[in-house]
Design a protein around this motif. Structure first.
Motif, mmCIF file in Angstrom:
data_model
loop_
_atom_site.group_PDB
_atom_site.id
_atom_site.type_symbol
_atom_site.label_atom_id
_atom_site.label_comp_id
_atom_site.label_asym_id
_atom_site.label_seq_id
_atom_site.Cartn_x
_atom_site.Cartn_y
_atom_site.Cartn_z
ATOM 1 N N PRO A 140 -6.534 -6.981 -12.341
ATOM 2 C CA PRO A 140 -7.632 -6.628 -11.432
ATOM 3 C C PRO A 140 -7.362 -5.254 -10.797
ATOM 4 C CG PRO A 140 -6.808 -8.842 -10.982
ATOM 5 C CD PRO A 140 -5.863 -8.213 -11.942
ATOM 6 N N ARG A 141 -8.383 -4.430 -10.710
ATOM 7 C CA ARG A 141 -8.226 -3.092 -10.115
ATOM 8 C C ARG A 141 -7.761 -3.154 -8.665
ATOM 9 N NH1 ARG A 141 -9.590 1.553 -12.780
ATOM 10 N NH2 ARG A 141 -10.788 1.254 -14.673
ATOM 11 N N ARG A 142 -7.989 -4.252 -7.983
ATOM 12 C CA ARG A 142 -7.548 -4.382 -6.598
ATOM 13 C C ARG A 142 -6.022 -4.320 -6.490
ATOM 14 N NH1 ARG A 142 -5.725 -9.494 -6.503
ATOM 15 N NH2 ARG A 142 -6.819 -11.026 -7.748
ATOM 16 N N LEU A 143 -5.320 -4.516 -7.639
ATOM 17 C CA LEU A 143 -3.861 -4.450 -7.646
ATOM 18 C C LEU A 143 -3.347 -3.038 -7.916
ATOM 19 C CD1 LEU A 143 -3.039 -7.742 -9.590
ATOM 20 C CD2 LEU A 143 -3.122 -7.370 -7.115
ATOM 21 N N CYS A 144 -4.254 -2.104 -8.237
ATOM 22 C CA CYS A 144 -3.855 -0.724 -8.495
ATOM 23 C C CYS A 144 -3.396 -0.060 -7.194
ATOM 24 C CB CYS A 144 -5.023 0.069 -9.084
ATOM 25 S SG CYS A 144 -5.449 -0.435 -10.753
ATOM 26 N N ARG A 145 -2.358 0.748 -7.328
ATOM 27 C CA ARG A 145 -1.834 1.556 -6.206
ATOM 28 C C ARG A 145 -1.521 0.723 -4.962
ATOM 29 N NH1 ARG A 145 -2.463 7.052 -7.572
ATOM 30 N NH2 ARG A 145 -3.847 7.290 -9.341
ATOM 31 N N ASP A 146 -0.996 -0.488 -5.218
ATOM 32 C CA ASP A 146 -0.611 -1.331 -4.085
ATOM 33 C C ASP A 146 0.898 -1.313 -3.828
ATOM 34 O OD1 ASP A 146 0.301 -2.808 -6.236
ATOM 35 O OD2 ASP A 146 -0.669 -4.683 -5.635
ATOM 36 N N GLY A 147 1.620 -0.442 -4.571
ATOM 37 C CA GLY A 147 3.062 -0.318 -4.389
ATOM 38 C C GLY A 147 3.879 -1.341 -5.149
ATOM 39 N N ASP A 156 -0.537 1.167 -13.351
ATOM 40 C CA ASP A 156 -1.318 0.634 -12.236
ATOM 41 C C ASP A 156 -1.014 1.355 -10.930
ATOM 42 O OD1 ASP A 156 1.244 -0.765 -12.569
ATOM 43 O OD2 ASP A 156 0.634 -1.958 -10.843
ATOM 44 N N GLU A 157 0.106 2.030 -10.867
ATOM 45 C CA GLU A 157 0.480 2.746 -9.646
ATOM 46 C C GLU A 157 0.245 4.254 -9.735
ATOM 47 O OE1 GLU A 157 1.275 1.151 -6.817
ATOM 48 O OE2 GLU A 157 0.848 -0.625 -8.010
#
Length: 160
Positions: A140-147, A156-157
């Motif tokens: 899910p894109r909501r997990l992108c750039r979440d560290g 994804d980061e």
């Protein structure tokens, strides 16, 4: 007496035809919200998502989505349109769990390959090789750039 016999025979035939009509199997296929495979309730209006059938919560007015006849021998007692068979012959998931982005079968056969026939990742998903077991080929894109690393190459980061 011939007329009486003819009337009796016609009435018997009509009664038999009506009984067969009432016992005819009902087509329970419908499309639930978000284009998910569903189960049509007796009211012929309410469409319950497949995974809500036999979940011990009645979603149909007459509880037909929880009846013993339907839920007695899962998945064999379910209509075929509600079931997706995983590549492992002993495993199955509800049809609306196919192509939902999650690894419901445990081997990604509900998300990838010929059996599933899923489209490529949608707008709300990022295509990569996930490191977590719950995802198959998209996260899910909501997990992108979440560290937190969710893709093997850290895309994804850094890219997503």
């Amino acid at each position: 007496s011939a007329v009486t016999l003819l009337i009796f025979t016609a009435a018997l035939a009509s009664g038999l035809a009506l009984a067969l009509l009432l016992r005819a199997p009902v087509n329970r296929f419908c499309t639930a919200p978000s284009n998910r495979t569903g189960f049509l309730c007796d009211d012929r209006v309410t469409c319950v998502p497949a995974s809500w059938v036999c979940d011990r919560v009645s979603n149909c007015r007459n509880r037909e989505d929880e009846q013993d006849q339907l839920c007695g021998d899962l998945p064999h007692s379910l209509p075929g349109h509600l079931v997706f068979h995983c590549s492992n012959p002993r495993s199955w998931v509800y049809a609306d769990q196919r192509c939902n982005g999650m690894n419901d079968c445990g081997d990604c056969s509900d998300e990838m390959g010929i059996l599933a026939a899923c489209p490529l990742c949608g707008r709300e998903w990022w295509s990569c090789s996930p490191v977590h077991y719950e995802f198959c080929s998209c996260i899910p894109r909501r997990l992108c750039r979440d560290g937190i690393q969710h893709c093997l190459g850290w895309s994804d980061e850094f890219i997503c």
